[in-house]
Write an enzyme that holds these catalytic residues in place. Structure first.
Site, PDB file in Angstrom:
ATOM      1  N   VAL A 175       0.849  -1.195   0.000  1.00  0.00           N
ATOM      2  CA  VAL A 175       0.000   0.000   0.000  1.00  0.00           C
ATOM      3  C   VAL A 175       0.888   1.250   0.000  1.00  0.00           C
ATOM      4  CG1 VAL A 175      -2.012  -1.076   1.070  1.00  0.00           C
ATOM      5  CG2 VAL A 175      -0.223  -0.119   2.542  1.00  0.00           C
ATOM      6  N   ALA A 176       2.115   1.089  -0.472  1.00  0.00           N
ATOM      7  CA  ALA A 176       3.094   2.188  -0.479  1.00  0.00           C
ATOM      8  C   ALA A 176       3.119   2.837  -1.861  1.00  0.00           C
ATOM      9  CB  ALA A 176       4.471   1.649  -0.076  1.00  0.00           C
ATOM     10  N   ARG A 177       4.133   2.524  -2.648  1.00  0.00           N
ATOM     11  CA  ARG A 177       4.269   2.969  -4.026  1.00  0.00           C
ATOM     12  C   ARG A 177       4.736   1.785  -4.857  1.00  0.00           C
ATOM     13  NH1 ARG A 177       1.677   6.710  -2.678  1.00  0.00           N
ATOM     14  NH2 ARG A 177       2.078   8.954  -2.950  1.00  0.00           N
ATOM     15  N   ASP A 225      -2.022  -2.675  -3.982  1.00  0.00           N
ATOM     16  CA  ASP A 225      -2.839  -1.505  -4.303  1.00  0.00           C
ATOM     17  C   ASP A 225      -2.100  -0.578  -5.252  1.00  0.00           C
ATOM     18  OD1 ASP A 225      -5.178   0.178  -3.999  1.00  0.00           O
ATOM     19  OD2 ASP A 225      -3.897   1.538  -2.841  1.00  0.00           O
ATOM     20  N   GLU A 242       2.148   2.052 -13.427  1.00  0.00           N
ATOM     21  CA  GLU A 242       0.824   2.390 -12.924  1.00  0.00           C
ATOM     22  C   GLU A 242       0.266   3.563 -13.723  1.00  0.00           C
ATOM     23  OE1 GLU A 242      -0.840   4.327  -8.896  1.00  0.00           O
ATOM     24  OE2 GLU A 242       0.212   2.427  -8.556  1.00  0.00           O
ATOM     25  N   HIS A 279      -5.018   1.407  -6.812  1.00  0.00           N
ATOM     26  CA  HIS A 279      -4.500   2.552  -6.051  1.00  0.00           C
ATOM     27  C   HIS A 279      -5.644   3.340  -5.413  1.00  0.00           C
ATOM     28  CE1 HIS A 279      -0.966   5.624  -5.729  1.00  0.00           C
ATOM     29  NE2 HIS A 279      -1.683   5.554  -4.612  1.00  0.00           N
ATOM     30  N   VAL A 280      -6.352   2.653  -4.533  1.00  0.00           N
ATOM     31  CA  VAL A 280      -7.503   3.262  -3.863  1.00  0.00           C
ATOM     32  C   VAL A 280      -7.295   3.351  -2.350  1.00  0.00           C
ATOM     33  CG1 VAL A 280      -9.185   2.654  -5.639  1.00  0.00           C
ATOM     34  CG2 VAL A 280      -8.669   1.000  -3.829  1.00  0.00           C
TER      35      VAL A 280
END
Length: 316
Positions: free
Chosen positions: A230-232, A255, A260, A279-280
């Site tokens: 859930v970072a990058r 995520d 991306e 990415h939510v």
């Protein structure tokens, strides 16, 4: 008589929708569109449009000769960093600490539980009208490693507390002690990874974390372990992850991805044992009220000549 021009504040949320904004500024709404709302040279405080590309949010910086504060609405600042060299000295760059912790931590827990309990398979089974009963892993009694123990990492641990985990280990840039236990450094990862059933990435993207999760990192995780990002996307080397997923029992819940958005046809879409969300992490109903409170509070401090909060970089 010489008149003093009222300084501009650029906001990605209309000013009339934010309670508590101080007087004394000309508020300009800009959410990343092709046309600027005013001359960037008159901007004193720039709140960066949310979930827009780096190219978009950096574009006006070259003209912001009088800007004093750049405020992101994200926890990370990597999308703004390419433009910092365009700014005058002394500009304070602030992140959105306090805005995304609840939403991102919720998603991290959702990804862990959905992956462990086999929810992707249940969804596919429902589509095919198949009753896929079975025996699935629980989060209870698992060892969890949080890589990136800032405010979001701590919020994730808060939500892990009721789930009877065997232990939670923490890694950050600097070693320290918290009320819940020690925080290790990245140098300790080789000793921590073999004991981690679940590894959650919540670290910023910077030179020390770019590609952090590569072949060596993944090989150190035990068989059947779950990687949650859930970072990058750039924290994980995608090619190494694909190889690990295709050759072993590793699982992943992502995520964020690199590249991306993940393009159609990319092999990660159909790699084994992967759950992908688009990415939510911060994009929930909790975002807007917290973002509005942050902006109003920062501008009130700025108007009063008080130090703004969450300063992560000063140019020059």
């Amino acid at each position: 008589m010489t008149s003093t021009k009222t300084p501009d504040v650029w906001l990605p949320i209309p000013a009339d929708e934010i309670e508590g904004l101080p007087e004394g500024f000309a508020y300009r709404f800009w959410d990343g569109g092709p046309d600027y709302p005013a001359d960037p040279a008159d901007c004193a405080f720039y709140a960066v449009p949310y979930m827009k590309s780096s190219e978009v949010v950096v574009r006006p910086l070259a003209g912001m000769a009088r800007v004093q504060v750049v405020q992101t609405l994200t926890a990370g600042i990597d999308h703004v960093e390419p433009g910092l060299g365009l700014l005058p000295d002394g500009v304070r760059l602030c992140n959105a600490k306090g805005v995304h912790e609840a939403s991102t931590a919720e998603l991290a827990l959702a990804l862990i539980l959905a992956s462990l309990r086999g929810f992707p398979g249940f969804v596919h089974g429902q589509d095919k009208e198949e009753w896929r009963s079975g025996f699935y892993p629980a989060l209870a009694d698992k060892s969890v490693l949080i890589v990136g123990y800032g405010s979001i990492g701590a919020a994730i641990e808060d939500r892990l507390a009721p789930f009877e985990c065997a232990r939670v280990a923490r890694v950050a840039r600097s070693a320290r002690t918290t009320a819940r236990g020690p925080v290790h450094t990245l140098d300790d990862l080789p000793a921590l990874l073999p004991e981690a059933d679940v590894v959650v990435l919540s670290t910023p993207l910077n030179p020390s974390t770019q590609g952090l999760v590569g072949a060596e990192f993944l090989a150190a995780m035990p068989d059947g372990a779950l990687l949650v990002n859930v970072a990058r996307g750039g924290v994980v080397d995608t090619e190494s992850l694909l190889l690990a997923l295709e050759s072993g029992p590793l699982r992943a819940a992502l995520d964020v991805t690199d590249p991306e958005p993940l393009p159609a046809g990319h092999p990660l879409w159909h790699a084994p044992n992967v759950l992908i969300t688009p990415h939510v992490g911060g994009s929930t109903s909790a975002f807007l009220p917290r973002a509005k409170r942050l902006v109003a509070g920062q501008l009130s401090r700025f108007a009063a000549g008080e130090p703004v909060r969450n300063v992560v970089r000063t140019t020059g």
